[in-house]
Design a protein around this motif. Structure first.
Motif, PDB file in Angstrom:
ATOM      1  N   LEU A  82       7.562  -0.491  -4.057  1.00 41.90           N
ATOM      2  CA  LEU A  82       7.378  -1.303  -2.852  1.00 41.90           C
ATOM      3  C   LEU A  82       5.974  -1.162  -2.264  1.00 41.90           C
ATOM      4  N   ALA A  83       5.322  -0.034  -2.462  1.00 43.77           N
ATOM      5  CA  ALA A  83       3.953   0.166  -1.971  1.00 43.77           C
ATOM      6  C   ALA A  83       2.934  -0.497  -2.892  1.00 43.77           C
ATOM      7  N   ALA A 126       0.662  -3.984  -2.630  1.00 41.91           N
ATOM      8  CA  ALA A 126      -0.404  -4.135  -1.637  1.00 41.91           C
ATOM      9  C   ALA A 126      -1.800  -4.010  -2.263  1.00 41.91           C
ATOM     10  N   ARG A 141      12.644   1.177   2.780  1.00 42.64           N
ATOM     11  CA  ARG A 141      12.013   0.050   2.075  1.00 42.64           C
ATOM     12  C   ARG A 141      10.899  -0.543   2.935  1.00 42.64           C
ATOM     13  N   LYS A 142      11.145  -0.695   4.216  1.00 43.40           N
ATOM     14  CA  LYS A 142      10.117  -1.223   5.120  1.00 43.40           C
ATOM     15  C   LYS A 142       8.926  -0.277   5.210  1.00 43.40           C
ATOM     16  N   THR A 164       7.864   9.262   3.860  1.00 44.28           N
ATOM     17  CA  THR A 164       6.722   8.342   3.784  1.00 44.28           C
ATOM     18  C   THR A 164       5.479   8.912   4.469  1.00 44.28           C
ATOM     19  N   THR A 196       9.909   3.822  -3.774  1.00 42.83           N
ATOM     20  CA  THR A 196       8.821   3.901  -2.793  1.00 42.83           C
ATOM     21  C   THR A 196       7.553   3.338  -3.410  1.00 42.83           C
ATOM     22  N   GLY A 230       2.035   1.148   1.767  1.00 44.43           N
ATOM     23  CA  GLY A 230       1.201   0.525   0.733  1.00 44.43           C
ATOM     24  C   GLY A 230       0.122  -0.347   1.346  1.00 44.43           C
ATOM     25  N   GLU A 231       0.493  -1.136   2.344  1.00 42.79           N
ATOM     26  CA  GLU A 231      -0.485  -1.990   3.039  1.00 42.79           C
ATOM     27  C   GLU A 231      -1.551  -1.140   3.713  1.00 42.79           C
ATOM     28  N   SER A 287       7.915   1.910   3.028  1.00 40.86           N
ATOM     29  CA  SER A 287       7.181   1.942   1.756  1.00 40.86           C
ATOM     30  C   SER A 287       6.180   0.805   1.682  1.00 40.86           C
ATOM     31  N   SER A 288       6.630  -0.386   2.005  1.00 42.24           N
ATOM     32  CA  SER A 288       5.733  -1.548   1.982  1.00 42.24           C
ATOM     33  C   SER A 288       4.601  -1.376   2.979  1.00 42.24           C
ATOM     34  N   ARG A 289       4.921  -0.906   4.167  1.00 41.86           N
ATOM     35  CA  ARG A 289       3.902  -0.727   5.202  1.00 41.86           C
ATOM     36  C   ARG A 289       2.886   0.335   4.809  1.00 41.86           C
TER      37      ARG A 289
END
Length: 175
Positions: free
Chosen positions: A64-65, A68, A30-31, A138, A61, A37-38, A33-35
Motif C-alpha cells: 500500500l505504501a 506513492a 491500510r489508510k 506505521t 503495508t 508511502g505518500e 500505510s498509504s499515507r
C-alpha cells in the motif's frame, strides 16, 4: 553516507484462530500505510531496497505504501526479520549490497525499537525519548550513518534524522 529507514508494519487485525504470520491489516492500517508511502515519497525518502518481513501485515503495508513512489524499488522478503531481535536485524543489514545507499526495513516490534535505540548515537533527544516511550504501528525512524559499507553500521554510530508516526504525517493514529 548510508540511510536506514525502519518502518513498523501498520495496524493489523487479530482474527481468532489465525496464524500470526497471516494477520491482515485493519482498515486504519491500510489508510496509514498509504499515507506513510505518500509522506516518504513527498519527503524524498526513497529507498533503493525495501527488505520486508514475510508476515502478511508487513507485506500489505509495503504493497500500500509502494505506489506513492515514481520509480521502481527493489523489494526482498526476508524471513530473518520476522519478530527478530535487534542483533539479528543488524546482521541482515550488514549483508546489504554496497550499491544500496538507502535501505528500508519493514518489520516488527520490539526488534525495530531495540535496533533504533541501539544504533542512534546522536540526534534529537526529544525524538529519541519519543521512540523510547512508544514505537507505534506505521512508525518511521530514519537514521543516517557516515559509513562506507553497511557492515560498518554499529551501536551508537547513527544520527537520528527523524521519527514520524501516522499522526505526525497527517494519517490515522497508530496503536
Amino acid at each position: 553516507m548510508r540511510r536506514l529507514m525502519l518502518l513498523r508494519h501498520a495496524k493489523s487485525e487479530w482474527p481468532d484462530g489465525m496464524d500470526d504470520r497471516e494477520r491482515p491489516l485493519a482498515k486504519r492500517g491500510r489508510k496509514a500505510s498509504s499515507r506513510m508511502g505518500e509522506y516518504l515519497a513527498a519527503s524524498g525518502l526513497v529507498p533503493d531496497l525495501a527488505v520486508v518481513s514475510p508476515a502478511r501485515r508487513a507485506r500489505e503495508t509495503w504493497d500500500l505504501a509502494r505506489p506513492a513512489f515514481t520509480r521502481d524499488i527493489s523489494r526482498r522478503v526476508e524471513p530473518r526479520i520476522y519478530e527478530a531481535s535487534a542483533p539479528a536485524i543488524l546482521g541482515v543489514i550488514a549483508e546489504t549490497a554496497p550499491e544500496v545507499r538507502t535501505l528500508l526495513l519493514l518489520g516488527h516490534n520490539p526488534g525495530l525499537q531495540e535496533l533504533a535505540r541501539t544504533l542512534i548515537g546522536t540526534g534529537s533527544q526529544s525524538a529519541l525519548a519519543r521512540i523510547e516511550r512508544k514505537y507505534p504501528t506505521t512508525g518511521l525512524v530514519v537514521i543516517d550513518f557516515d559509513i562506507e559499507q553497511w557492515r560498518d553500521a554499529s551501536p551508537g554510530l547513527g544520527r537520528l534524522e527523524r521519527f514520524e508516526t501516522p499522526e505526525s504525517v497527517g494519517g490515522p493514529a497508530g496503536d
